[in-house]
Design an enzyme around this catalytic site. Structure first.
Site, PDB file in Angstrom:
ATOM      1  N   ASP A  69       1.075  -1.292   0.346  1.00  0.00           N
ATOM      2  CA  ASP A  69      -0.361  -0.328   0.107  1.00  0.00           C
ATOM      3  C   ASP A  69       0.976   1.695  -0.236  1.00  0.00           C
ATOM      4  O   ASP A  69       1.699   1.202   0.431  1.00  0.00           O
ATOM      5  CB  ASP A  69      -0.926  -0.313   1.194  1.00  0.00           C
ATOM      6  CG  ASP A  69      -0.058  -0.100   2.628  1.00  0.00           C
ATOM      7  OD1 ASP A  69       0.031   1.309   3.358  1.00  0.00           O
ATOM      8  OD2 ASP A  69       0.625  -1.137   3.253  1.00  0.00           O
ATOM      9  N   SER A  70       0.228   2.209  -0.803  1.00  0.00           N
ATOM     10  CA  SER A  70       1.395   3.801  -0.740  1.00  0.00           C
ATOM     11  C   SER A  70       2.789   3.514  -1.168  1.00  0.00           C
ATOM     12  O   SER A  70       2.995   2.804  -2.575  1.00  0.00           O
ATOM     13  CB  SER A  70       0.732   4.131   0.451  1.00  0.00           C
ATOM     14  OG  SER A  70       1.262   5.605   0.347  1.00  0.00           O
ATOM     15  N   ALA A  71       3.490   3.691  -0.297  1.00  0.00           N
ATOM     16  CA  ALA A  71       4.633   3.413  -0.724  1.00  0.00           C
ATOM     17  C   ALA A  71       4.744   2.586  -1.032  1.00  0.00           C
ATOM     18  O   ALA A  71       6.052   1.864  -1.987  1.00  0.00           O
ATOM     19  CB  ALA A  71       6.012   4.156   0.674  1.00  0.00           C
TER      20      ALA A  71
END
Length: 304
Positions: free
Chosen positions: A149-151
Site C-alpha cells: 500500500d502507498s509507498a
C-alpha cells in the site's frame, strides 16, 4: 455507496491533519497510534521472523491448511506504506490480516529501512533481498504474489524492476493499494483532488519525499515507474485507488503504462474514498468490498 460512513471517515482524517511540517518522530508516532485503531481479523496469527536480513512479520490463517497443501496454496510478500519514512509491518496489519483471512494465504510483511536515516535505494534493496530470500527458500514464484500500500504499493513495482534486472523470475501477480509511483509529483490530481483529499497535501508529500530522495533525480524508473519504467513482461496487476486522492494519477498513469506494455492490468477506482481506504474494513462498506475483490484477484492468479 455508504455516504454516512465516508463522511465520518473524511471528518476524522481532516481532524488528524497537522498544520505545518512535523518532525520524523512525530510523524511516526502519530501514524502508529492511528493505525493501531484499525480492525484486524481475529482468525490470524502472527510470528516474528526475518527475510533477507530484515525483521519480518509472518501473518497466517489460524485455520490449518488441508493435508498435503503447500504453504496454504501460496504466499504474499507485503510491503507497508508510509512515504518511505514511517510505518511498519504492524501498522499494515489490518491490510495483511484481511488479505490472509480472505484468501487463506500466508503473508510476509517486511520491515524495510526508512528514510531519512536510510534514503533511496535502501527500501528497494531490502524488499529485493526479501524476495530473493523467499526464492532461495524454495518458494515457487508461480505461487508468490507481491502486495503493498502507498509507498509499499510502489515497491511492488520497483522491486520487480530490480528483480528483473538481477535475472530473477517474476511472481504470479502484483496487488497495489494506492501506489506511490511518481516522485516527480507531476500528476494533475495533485491539483484537481487537493480539496477532496482529507490526508495529503502537496507540501506534506514534498516534505517526506525529500527525505527519501536525498537529492536524487526523481526522473528515473525506480523513483517514478509510472513515467519511466518499462513494464514489459510484468505479471497481472490489480491497482486499487480512491477517487479522493491527490495521488490518483499515480495509479491511472501506472495502469496506462502497464496496458501499453501489454500487461494484464485492472484499475479499480472507488469514488469518494481516501488514500488506502481498505484499512477501514468493518467500518466502511467500500473497504470490505475492495478487499473481497483483491482477495478474489489473488486467488484467481494463483489458480485457486
Amino acid at each position: 455507496m455508504s455516504r454516512e460512513q465516508r463522511a465520518k471517515i473524511d471528518a476524522m482524517l481532516r481532524g488528524h491533519q497537522a498544520e505545518g511540517p512535523r518532525s520524523v518522530e512525530e510523524i511516526r508516532t502519530g501514524f502508529a497510534a492511528m493505525m493501531a485503531t484499525m480492525a484486524v481479523p481475529e482468525d490470524i496469527r502472527t510470528t516474528h521472523t526475518e527475510l533477507g536480513g530484515r525483521r519480518t512479520l509472518l501473518v497466517e490463517p489460524t485455520t490449518p491448511a488441508p493435508v498435503g497443501a503447500d504453504d496454504a496454496a501460496g504466499t504474499i510478500l507485503y510491503f507497508h506504506g508510509g512515504s518511505f519514512v514511517f510505518g511498519s509491518p504492524e501498522t499494515a496489519l489490518s491490510l495483511t490480516g484481511n488479505l490472509v483471512a480472505r484468501t487463506g494465504l500466508r503473508a510476509f510483511s517486511v520491515d524495510y529501512r526508512l528514510a531519512p536515516e536510510h534514503p533511496f535505494p535502501a527500501a528497494i534493496e531490502d524488499t529485493l533481498a526479501a524476495y530473493r530470500a523467499l526464492l532461495d527458500d524454495g518458494v515457487d514464484p508461480a505461487r508468490l504474489v507481491l502486495a503493498g500500500d502507498s509507498a509499499g504499493g510502489g515497491l511492488t513495482v520497483t522491486t520487480l524492476l530490480a528483480a528483473r534486472s538481477a535475472g530473477l523470475p517474476l511472481p504470479a501477480a502484483i496487488l497495489a493499494f494506492s501506489p506511490g509511483v511518481d516522485s516527480t509529483r507531476t500528476g494533475e490530481s495533485l491539483e484537481t483532488r487537493a480539496a477532496a483529499d482529507p490526508i495529503f497535501t502537496r507540501a506534506a508529500l514534498e516534505h517526506t519525499g525529500a527525505m527519501y530522495l536525498a537529492g536524487q533525480d526523481p526522473r528515473q524508473e525506480l523513483l517514478s515507474p509510472a513515467l519511466f519504467a518499462d513494464l514489459t513482461g510484468f505479471p497481472p496487476m490489480l491497482i486499487q485507488v480512491g477517487g479522493n486522492e491527490i495521488l490518483l494519477d499515480d495509479s491511472t498513469r501506472l495502469a496506462a503504462r502497464a496496458r501499453d506494455a501489454g500487461v494484464d492490468v485492472t484499475l479499480d477506482v472507488t469514488a469518494d474514498v481516501p488514500h488506502v481506504f481498505q484499512v477501514y474494513a468493518d467500518i466502511l462498506d467500500e473497504a470490505d468490498q475492495a478487499l473481497d475483490r483483491a482477495a478474489l484477484f489473488l486467488t484467481q492468479q494463483l489458480g485457486g
